[in-house]
Write a protein that holds these residues in place. Structure first.
Motif, PDB file in Angstrom:
ATOM      1  N   TYR A 192      20.795 -84.969 -12.383  1.00  0.00           N
ATOM      2  CA  TYR A 192      20.951 -84.066 -13.523  1.00  0.00           C
ATOM      3  C   TYR A 192      21.319 -84.829 -14.797  1.00  0.00           C
ATOM      4  CZ  TYR A 192      20.417 -79.754 -10.878  1.00  0.00           C
ATOM      5  OH  TYR A 192      19.903 -78.717 -10.137  1.00  0.00           O
ATOM      6  N   THR A 193      22.237 -85.816 -14.667  1.00  0.00           N
ATOM      7  CA  THR A 193      22.619 -86.557 -15.881  1.00  0.00           C
ATOM      8  C   THR A 193      21.441 -87.388 -16.394  1.00  0.00           C
ATOM      9  OG1 THR A 193      23.495 -88.418 -14.625  1.00  0.00           O
ATOM     10  CG2 THR A 193      25.031 -86.685 -15.176  1.00  0.00           C
ATOM     11  N   TYR A 194      20.673 -87.961 -15.473  1.00  0.00           N
ATOM     12  CA  TYR A 194      19.503 -88.744 -15.899  1.00  0.00           C
ATOM     13  C   TYR A 194      18.476 -87.841 -16.582  1.00  0.00           C
ATOM     14  CZ  TYR A 194      20.645 -93.185 -13.559  1.00  0.00           C
ATOM     15  OH  TYR A 194      21.217 -94.368 -13.193  1.00  0.00           O
ATOM     16  N   ALA A 234      32.997 -86.926  -1.410  1.00  0.00           N
ATOM     17  CA  ALA A 234      31.956 -86.193  -2.121  1.00  0.00           C
ATOM     18  C   ALA A 234      32.587 -85.146  -3.027  1.00  0.00           C
ATOM     19  CB  ALA A 234      31.000 -85.540  -1.130  1.00  0.00           C
ATOM     20  N   VAL A 245      24.323 -79.908 -18.663  1.00  0.00           N
ATOM     21  CA  VAL A 245      23.445 -80.900 -18.034  1.00  0.00           C
ATOM     22  C   VAL A 245      22.965 -80.403 -16.675  1.00  0.00           C
ATOM     23  CG1 VAL A 245      23.574 -83.154 -16.871  1.00  0.00           C
ATOM     24  CG2 VAL A 245      24.365 -82.923 -19.235  1.00  0.00           C
ATOM     25  N   VAL A 260      25.209 -85.786  -2.425  1.00  0.00           N
ATOM     26  CA  VAL A 260      25.931 -85.116  -3.506  1.00  0.00           C
ATOM     27  C   VAL A 260      25.892 -85.954  -4.786  1.00  0.00           C
ATOM     28  CG1 VAL A 260      28.234 -84.410  -4.290  1.00  0.00           C
ATOM     29  CG2 VAL A 260      27.441 -83.782  -2.006  1.00  0.00           C
ATOM     30  N   PHE A 261      26.181 -87.252  -4.657  1.00  0.00           N
ATOM     31  CA  PHE A 261      26.155 -88.119  -5.832  1.00  0.00           C
ATOM     32  C   PHE A 261      24.749 -88.211  -6.419  1.00  0.00           C
ATOM     33  CE2 PHE A 261      30.421 -89.476  -4.856  1.00  0.00           C
ATOM     34  CZ  PHE A 261      30.927 -89.777  -6.115  1.00  0.00           C
ATOM     35  N   VAL A 315      22.490 -85.853  -6.447  1.00  0.00           N
ATOM     36  CA  VAL A 315      22.226 -84.626  -7.215  1.00  0.00           C
ATOM     37  C   VAL A 315      22.901 -84.706  -8.588  1.00  0.00           C
ATOM     38  CG1 VAL A 315      22.688 -82.147  -7.310  1.00  0.00           C
ATOM     39  CG2 VAL A 315      21.858 -83.171  -5.189  1.00  0.00           C
ATOM     40  N   ILE A 316      24.176 -85.137  -8.605  1.00  0.00           N
ATOM     41  CA  ILE A 316      24.902 -85.236  -9.877  1.00  0.00           C
ATOM     42  C   ILE A 316      24.185 -86.212 -10.824  1.00  0.00           C
ATOM     43  CG2 ILE A 316      27.067 -85.968 -10.977  1.00  0.00           C
ATOM     44  CD1 ILE A 316      28.517 -85.093  -8.405  1.00  0.00           C
ATOM     45  N   THR A 368      27.703 -87.589   1.275  1.00  0.00           N
ATOM     46  CA  THR A 368      28.239 -88.086   0.006  1.00  0.00           C
ATOM     47  C   THR A 368      27.130 -88.645  -0.881  1.00  0.00           C
ATOM     48  OG1 THR A 368      30.251 -88.647   1.157  1.00  0.00           O
ATOM     49  CG2 THR A 368      29.979 -89.594  -1.011  1.00  0.00           C
TER      50      THR A 368
END
Lengths: 266, 273
Positions: free
Chosen positions: A41-43, B188, B203, A34-35, A37-38, A31
């Protein structure tokens, strides 16, 4: 001498207790990755629009994300550490038994929480961080001194984190139920620790305020020390000052609370 | 015929169990109001993060704040509905370990309905409310030439999105029957999925977008249909009709999740404790 051994044993117990849940640990690793990686990308999209936001370059922003994922469970950023059991023991009255023990209540729970933190770091934090280092460009130091200073900030961060949660748990002596306090821990922890965005990227006066609150000792300080963005001694002083202040407050509240228990007769 | 019977029976059982939990939470009304408010605040943090980002920049991945708020509102509302209906699925692992799952198996009601309604928490209305408020704000502030098809697509997105997320919850529960103590893996995909969809597809890396379009079709919750509404290029060059495929994708997801759940249930071996 003897008491040092006692608290070491309590810490080892905290470590072993969390080490039992292997599947949960693996799931947590997944978990957090995964968080991570997300968030990365936003940063990167954010830093694309505004390079050097908060004084970080892109590699530093990425490093910050993975450090946050590494410390999320370690520092129990949104609660869920020793304070959870402490609240339950206060609610059920089992705390009376703890008070009879020939050990210091605050130190006892601190030792257990340090053991828990160490396991969460090794078991759950290191792998997402390594994953980040392998698949994304990160800004990591090569000198041993920087890493050593980083370890010191981590230890101080653990103590500050515990001190905040200990105070929150003691409130249950008066509130009798920890649900509301837990929600406050979630909101303040995620927001003021800098899980949503590095605190140095918070705008204006608001940013200046959040950077001096105790939560800044938890992710922001270790990150800045690791990436050489701040003088380590200044970071240590900031964290230590909050640790002393909050632990002292914890002691005062604790003695007020335990007097209350005695009056109630347990 | 038999299928329909089971479905009705399941809905009835769900309604009864959920009703019981609602009554129990309503016993302490103040406490209930406080927890709804707390839930609203906690779930609102995600949007506060987006607002913080936009306090520093004018666009993210080329998308403006109202456009991102549109994505956020759709994802948060759809996820909120799925979370209200099936969010308690993550206690399944705990029930397997302590053996209380066996009790559900011998009761004369469909297991899925029982598990879904287990600890039904009305406080989760907080998330739906928060998502709907952001969606409402986005709808009035976004710069769109509204047509009948676009207006119609908004509620379709919310309903199909809720169904897709529900399928993820059920599939996750089926996986928990094998993995037992791994509720976080499910997080997740559920919480991670909704967080992902709150940001524009531009993004993220191409492979990641491809993955959540074809492997786990979360992109149909909002990214693809929202691209039609906002007149943005479709993620990974999907054809124009894909914007209207969300209901079909939702039905397919639910069918697959149902199959996974049945397979999982058949393979269940009690802990024996």
């Amino acid at each position: 001498m003897g008491s040092a051994r006692l608290y070491a044993a309590v810490a080892a117990g905290g470590f072993r207790r969390y080490a039992t849940y292997r599947a949960a640990t693996l799931a947590g690793v997944f978990t957090n990755t995964v968080f991570g990686v997300i968030l990365v990308y936003t940063y990167l999209a954010l830093w694309d629009e505004k390079p050097h936001l908060g004084g970080y370059d892109q590699a530093q922003a990425v490093t910050y994300v993975w450090l946050g994922q590494c410390l999320y469970a370690t520092l129990a950023i949104q609660g869920g550490g020793a304070e959870k059991d402490l609240m339950e023991r206060i609610r059920t009255g089992e705390i009376a038994v703890d008070l009879y023990r020939p050990a210091d209540l605050q130190l006892w729970w601190l030792a257990g929480d340090v053991g828990r933190a160490l396991f969460q770091m090794l078991g759950r934090g290191v792998i997402p961080f390594l994953f980040g280092a392998v698949f994304f460009p990160m800004a990591l130091p090569t000198e041993v001194a920087a890493w050593a200073a980083f370890v010191v900030t981590l230890l101080l961060a653990t103590i500050v984190s515990f001190a905040i949660r200990y105070l929150a748990a003691l409130s249950v002596f008066w509130l009798m139920d920890g649900m509301g306090v837990n929600q406050v821990l979630v909101v303040t922890g995620i927001f003021f620790s800098g899980m949503v965005l590095p605190l140095n990227a918070f705008p204006g006066v608001f940013g200046e305020i959040v950077r001096v609150l105790p939560w800044a000792a938890q992710i922001q300080m270790p990150a800045d020390v690791l990436m050489g963005e701040t003088d380590p001694l200044r970071a240590f002083a900031f964290q230590a000052a909050w640790a002393v202040a909050l632990l002292t407050a914890g002691r005062l509240v604790q003695s007020a609370a335990t007097r209350r228990v005695v009056v109630q007769g347990g | 015929m038999a299928e329909r019977g089971v479905l009705l029976e399941g809905l009835r059982a769900y309604r009864m169990i959920a009703g019981m939990w609602v009554r129990s939470s309503m016993t302490y009304r103040t406490s209930f109001v406080v927890t709804v408010f707390g839930n609203l605040t906690v779930t609102g943090l995600d949007f506060v993060a987006i607002l913080l980002m936009f306090s520093q920049v004018d666009s993210l991945g080329g998308w403006s704040l109202p456009e991102v708020a549109f994505l956020y509102g759709l994802s948060a509302t759809a996820f909120g509905i799925a979370d209200l209906v099936l969010g308690s699925m993550d206690v399944l692992g705990a029930r397997m370990r302590d053996g209380s799952f066996d009790t559900l198996l011998v009761r004369p009601a469909p297991v899925l309905a029982q598990v879904g309604a287990d600890r039904f928490a009305l406080r989760r209305l907080g998330r739906i409310t928060q998502g709907a408020v952001v969606l409402g704000w986005a709808l009035v502030s976004v710069d769109v030439d509204w047509s009948a098809a676009k207006v119609l697509l908004v509620p379709v997105m919310v309903v199909s999105g809720a169904a897709i997320f529900s399928a993820v919850f059920v599939a996750g529960a089926a996986f928990q029957i094998y993995a037992q103590d791994a509720a976080e893996v499910q997080n997740a995909f559920t919480y991670g999925g909704t967080t992902l969809l709150q940001y524009p597809p531009s993004v993220f890396g191409k492979d990641l977008v491809r993955g959540v379009t074809f492997m786990l079709p979360l992109a149909f919750v909002n990214w693809v249909p929202a691209a039609y509404v906002l007149e943005r290029p479709y993620p990974i060059g999907l054809p124009g009709w894909a914007a209207f495929a969300s209901p079909l994708v939702a039905v397919a997801c639910c069918a697959l999740a149902g199959l996974a759940w049945r397979t999982g249930l058949r393979s269940y071996r009690s802990t024996g404790s």
